[in-house]
Design a protein around this motif. Structure first.
Motif, mmCIF file in Angstrom:
data_model
loop_
_atom_site.group_PDB
_atom_site.id
_atom_site.type_symbol
_atom_site.label_atom_id
_atom_site.label_comp_id
_atom_site.label_asym_id
_atom_site.label_seq_id
_atom_site.Cartn_x
_atom_site.Cartn_y
_atom_site.Cartn_z
ATOM 1 N N TRP A 163 -12.056 -13.303 -37.817
ATOM 2 C CA TRP A 163 -11.220 -13.960 -38.841
ATOM 3 C C TRP A 163 -9.938 -14.549 -38.240
ATOM 4 O O TRP A 163 -9.168 -15.188 -38.947
ATOM 5 C CB TRP A 163 -10.874 -12.973 -39.954
ATOM 6 C CG TRP A 163 -10.113 -11.769 -39.479
ATOM 7 C CD1 TRP A 163 -8.763 -11.627 -39.391
ATOM 8 C CD2 TRP A 163 -10.667 -10.539 -39.005
ATOM 9 N NE1 TRP A 163 -8.422 -10.392 -38.890
ATOM 10 C CE2 TRP A 163 -9.583 -9.693 -38.658
ATOM 11 C CE3 TRP A 163 -11.955 -10.052 -38.847
ATOM 12 C CZ2 TRP A 163 -9.764 -8.406 -38.156
ATOM 13 C CZ3 TRP A 163 -12.134 -8.770 -38.351
ATOM 14 C CH2 TRP A 163 -11.068 -7.964 -38.018
ATOM 15 N N LYS A 164 -9.697 -14.363 -36.938
ATOM 16 C CA LYS A 164 -8.513 -14.887 -36.272
ATOM 17 C C LYS A 164 -8.911 -15.913 -35.207
ATOM 18 O O LYS A 164 -9.700 -15.613 -34.311
ATOM 19 C CB LYS A 164 -7.714 -13.757 -35.620
ATOM 20 C CG LYS A 164 -6.901 -12.916 -36.593
ATOM 21 C CD LYS A 164 -5.776 -13.736 -37.218
ATOM 22 C CE LYS A 164 -4.877 -12.890 -38.093
ATOM 23 N NZ LYS A 164 -3.824 -13.720 -38.749
ATOM 24 N N VAL A 165 -8.340 -17.103 -35.296
ATOM 25 C CA VAL A 165 -8.657 -18.169 -34.345
ATOM 26 C C VAL A 165 -8.276 -17.766 -32.920
ATOM 27 O O VAL A 165 -8.955 -18.132 -31.952
ATOM 28 C CB VAL A 165 -7.942 -19.476 -34.740
ATOM 29 C CG1 VAL A 165 -8.072 -20.526 -33.646
ATOM 30 C CG2 VAL A 165 -8.489 -20.011 -36.056
ATOM 31 N N LYS A 166 -7.217 -16.980 -32.784
ATOM 32 C CA LYS A 166 -6.740 -16.611 -31.441
ATOM 33 C C LYS A 166 -7.766 -15.768 -30.677
ATOM 34 O O LYS A 166 -7.680 -15.653 -29.454
ATOM 35 C CB LYS A 166 -5.416 -15.876 -31.536
ATOM 36 C CG LYS A 166 -5.493 -14.491 -32.147
ATOM 37 C CD LYS A 166 -4.129 -13.817 -32.142
ATOM 38 C CE LYS A 166 -4.209 -12.394 -32.696
ATOM 39 N NZ LYS A 166 -2.881 -11.738 -32.699
ATOM 40 N N THR A 167 -8.730 -15.165 -31.371
ATOM 41 C CA THR A 167 -9.783 -14.404 -30.680
ATOM 42 C C THR A 167 -10.529 -15.303 -29.708
ATOM 43 O O THR A 167 -10.837 -14.906 -28.578
ATOM 44 C CB THR A 167 -10.762 -13.783 -31.689
ATOM 45 O OG1 THR A 167 -10.043 -12.919 -32.576
ATOM 46 C CG2 THR A 167 -11.848 -12.974 -30.991
ATOM 47 N N GLY A 192 -12.333 -18.306 -44.503
ATOM 48 C CA GLY A 192 -11.077 -17.910 -43.873
ATOM 49 C C GLY A 192 -9.880 -18.025 -44.780
ATOM 50 O O GLY A 192 -8.748 -18.095 -44.290
ATOM 51 N N THR A 193 -10.088 -18.041 -46.090
ATOM 52 C CA THR A 193 -8.965 -18.244 -47.010
ATOM 53 C C THR A 193 -8.410 -16.945 -47.573
ATOM 54 O O THR A 193 -7.494 -16.978 -48.400
ATOM 55 C CB THR A 193 -9.402 -19.146 -48.189
ATOM 56 O OG1 THR A 193 -10.490 -18.524 -48.883
ATOM 57 C CG2 THR A 193 -9.834 -20.513 -47.683
ATOM 58 N N THR A 194 -8.953 -15.787 -47.167
ATOM 59 C CA THR A 194 -8.429 -14.525 -47.668
ATOM 60 C C THR A 194 -7.178 -14.125 -46.890
ATOM 61 O O THR A 194 -6.905 -14.624 -45.796
ATOM 62 C CB THR A 194 -9.486 -13.409 -47.552
ATOM 63 O OG1 THR A 194 -9.989 -13.369 -46.227
ATOM 64 C CG2 THR A 194 -10.618 -13.648 -48.503
ATOM 65 N N PHE A 195 -6.433 -13.178 -47.459
ATOM 66 C CA PHE A 195 -5.164 -12.742 -46.862
ATOM 67 C C PHE A 195 -5.390 -12.201 -45.450
ATOM 68 O O PHE A 195 -6.260 -11.369 -45.213
ATOM 69 C CB PHE A 195 -4.529 -11.658 -47.730
ATOM 70 C CG PHE A 195 -3.259 -11.104 -47.160
ATOM 71 C CD1 PHE A 195 -2.072 -11.825 -47.235
ATOM 72 C CD2 PHE A 195 -3.260 -9.863 -46.530
ATOM 73 C CE1 PHE A 195 -0.898 -11.323 -46.705
ATOM 74 C CE2 PHE A 195 -2.085 -9.345 -45.992
ATOM 75 C CZ PHE A 195 -0.905 -10.075 -46.084
ATOM 76 N N ARG A 200 -9.508 -21.876 -40.434
ATOM 77 C CA ARG A 200 -10.502 -22.529 -39.583
ATOM 78 C C ARG A 200 -11.288 -21.544 -38.717
ATOM 79 O O ARG A 200 -12.141 -21.957 -37.912
ATOM 80 C CB ARG A 200 -9.829 -23.560 -38.652
ATOM 81 C CG ARG A 200 -8.942 -24.578 -39.340
ATOM 82 C CD ARG A 200 -9.634 -25.292 -40.486
ATOM 83 N NE ARG A 200 -10.817 -26.055 -40.062
ATOM 84 C CZ ARG A 200 -11.600 -26.735 -40.877
ATOM 85 N NH1 ARG A 200 -11.344 -26.744 -42.185
ATOM 86 N NH2 ARG A 200 -12.638 -27.387 -40.422
ATOM 87 N N ALA A 201 -11.059 -20.255 -38.900
ATOM 88 C CA ALA A 201 -11.744 -19.256 -38.074
ATOM 89 C C ALA A 201 -13.265 -19.311 -38.188
ATOM 90 O O ALA A 201 -13.963 -19.073 -37.190
ATOM 91 C CB ALA A 201 -11.231 -17.857 -38.418
ATOM 92 N N PRO A 202 -13.860 -19.604 -39.354
ATOM 93 C CA PRO A 202 -15.323 -19.655 -39.426
ATOM 94 C C PRO A 202 -15.959 -20.680 -38.488
ATOM 95 O O PRO A 202 -17.124 -20.527 -38.100
ATOM 96 C CB PRO A 202 -15.588 -20.006 -40.896
ATOM 97 C CG PRO A 202 -14.411 -19.462 -41.625
ATOM 98 C CD PRO A 202 -13.255 -19.701 -40.710
ATOM 99 N N GLU A 203 -15.199 -21.711 -38.118
ATOM 100 C CA GLU A 203 -15.712 -22.698 -37.152
ATOM 101 C C GLU A 203 -16.035 -22.004 -35.828
ATOM 102 O O GLU A 203 -17.103 -22.218 -35.231
ATOM 103 C CB GLU A 203 -14.665 -23.788 -36.938
ATOM 104 C CG GLU A 203 -15.151 -24.972 -36.129
ATOM 105 C CD GLU A 203 -15.957 -25.950 -36.978
ATOM 106 O OE1 GLU A 203 -17.054 -26.337 -36.526
ATOM 107 O OE2 GLU A 203 -15.495 -26.300 -38.080
#
Length: 468
Positions: A163-167, A192-195, A200-203
């Protein structure tokens, strides 16, 4: 002031921390990891999302992979066409509350309302009630175990930070690849719209998942829904228990060894079957169609008012076709079954085969259209809603107590593990009313609905269909 703080700390510990600990660490009343030869379950939370979920479904379809989606009710309500596609393509659908809010900050009544509202939405879209539940963030409160006992609570064995793009795609892929093995339950996120999540993480998740699916194909893994993984796990556990048990075995019809009943159980079974024959004579119980598994009688309904989803109401005094299993056949099924799941599968299939004959029988004997519903009470009720039945709690009182005693005694006789199964699972084995409104029952007359259900079953559980 100190007393208030201590009281608050004690309440939060009991309400939140301890239930979360025993479910996460000890797996109490939850499914987290399975046992399988080549099956793995990938689950998705927080959707559906109009951008990413259709792309995810396309990806899964290319790999002939089945998944489980724990959907947020409000989003399902907004995008019913995506939910319908999930269902039509053979994926499993579970509940993730109506809004993505932690059970720790909601009262038990609010949690129950959220779950029921989501269940109603999914039923309206698919015609089937969900069986699986995953609380947001996997957090349970003290009352969830009791009030959600009709749902299988599902957590996970692998969470990867998708859920985090930085991963990053590469790190996410390596984390997932490390746990790519039979029996694992992955949790990923198609929204990716939850708190706390990045939009854009699902990409990134889709890119890493595509590589994982390729790897799994090369390894010969099968991507299945949570339900199938649970069934396979229970079968393996039952087989392992049999292998550990020494002596007292006999060969079943399907070639596997089953426990040989002792003299006392044989006597009880014989007496039970004599009572079964007497019951059929006294109460004029008749067979359904050409089979001998299902029987029926026409009676006046005497319980509390039941309201069906189509708006019809079953009232006290209405005529019903009361369904009965042939207990001798049930005993044969039980003694040759690997687990309670296999008993349930066999029973549901026999009911499915009998439904067209039930519909024809209603039309044949009920010229004045006074029969209002099919009706029965059974402990084997899981999966009945997939055939069009609706299930209801037994009204509290003497009837409920006697029915529970009778059916648990019957289960202890027909189940290969005997009374131990009932004692071990007394909190989850619970008799319920199963009923189907007249109009829905008559829709089975042509047999087309039976074929449709069979095809759906095979498409969702190919492994079990082959074994059966």
């Amino acid at each position: 002031m100190d007393r208030i703080v201590w009281w608050l700390f004690s309440f939060l510990t009991l309400y939140d921390f301890i239930p979360g600990l025993i479910s996460r660490v000890f797996g109490f009343r939850v499914f987290r990891r399975g046992q399988a030869g080549q099956e793995i379950a990938i689950t998705f939370d927080d959707g559906p999302n109009p951008e990413y979920t259709p792309r995810l479904l396309d990806l899964l379809k290319r790999h002939n992979a089945k998944a489980t989606f724990f959907v947020v009710g409000a989003k399902a309500e907004k995008h019913p066409e995506i939910i319908k596609r999930m269902y039509d393509e053979g994926h499993s659908i579970g509940i993730h509350n109506y809004v993505h809010r932690s059970n720790w900050i909601m009262s038990p009544r609010t949690v129950k309302r959220q779950v029921q509202r989501t269940s109603d939405i999914l039923y309206e879209i698919t015609g089937r009630r969900p069986m699986f539940y995953r609380p947001p963030w996997g957090i349970l409160n003290l009352f969830d175990f009791a009030q959600l006992r009709h749902y299988q609570i599902v957590l996970w064995s692998g969470m990867f930070g998708d859920w985090k793009v930085k991963t990053g795609e590469e790190k996410l892929y390596r984390r997932m690849r490390k746990q790519l093995a039979p029996g694992e339950v992955y949790v990923l996120h198609d929204c990716g719209t939850t708190f706390g999540a990045d939009e854009r993480a699902p990409e990134m998740m889709l890119a890493a998942l595509s590589r994982i699916l390729d790897d799994g194909d090369r390894m010969g893994l099968r991507y299945v829904g949570v339900g199938e993984l649970i069934e396979i796990t229970e079968t393996i556990k039952a087989d392992e228990k049999e292998r550990r048990a020494a002596g007292g075995k006999q060969e079943g019809r399907n070639g596997r060894s089953v426990p040989k009943p002792g003299p006392m159980k044989r006597l009880v079974v014989w007496l039970w079957m004599q009572w079964e024959k007497l019951f059929h004579v006294i109460f004029r119980v008749k067979p359904i169609g050409d089979g001998d598994f299902m029987h029926y009688r026409i009676v006046r309904y005497s319980g509390k008012e039941l309201r069906f989803d189509n708006g019809s109401v079953l009232k006290r005094g209405d005529k019903v076709l009361e369904m009965h299993f042939d207990n001798e056949k049930m005993y044969e099924v039980g003694m040759n079954a690997k687990s309670s799941v296999h008993i349930a599968i066999r029973v549901i299939r026999e009911v499915q085969r009998a439904l067209p004959d039930m519909a024809k029988e209603i039309k044949r004997i009920d010229k004045d259209e006074s029969i209002k519903a099919l009706y029965g009470v059974s402990m084997i009720n899981r999966g009945a809603e997939g055939l069009g039945f609706e299930t209801f709690d037994l009204p509290k009182g003497l009837f409920s107590i006697m029915t529970q005693w009778y059916l648990k005694l019957l289960m202890s006789i027909i189940h290969p593990e005997g009374g131990g199964r009932v004692r071990k699972h007394r909190d989850t084995i619970e008799p319920r009313i199963i009923a189907m409104a007249r109009e829905r029952a008559l829709s089975w007359e042509s047999g087309e609905k039976s074929a449709e259900i069979s095809e759906a079953y095979r498409s969702k559980r190919p492994g079990l269909a082959a074994k059966e």
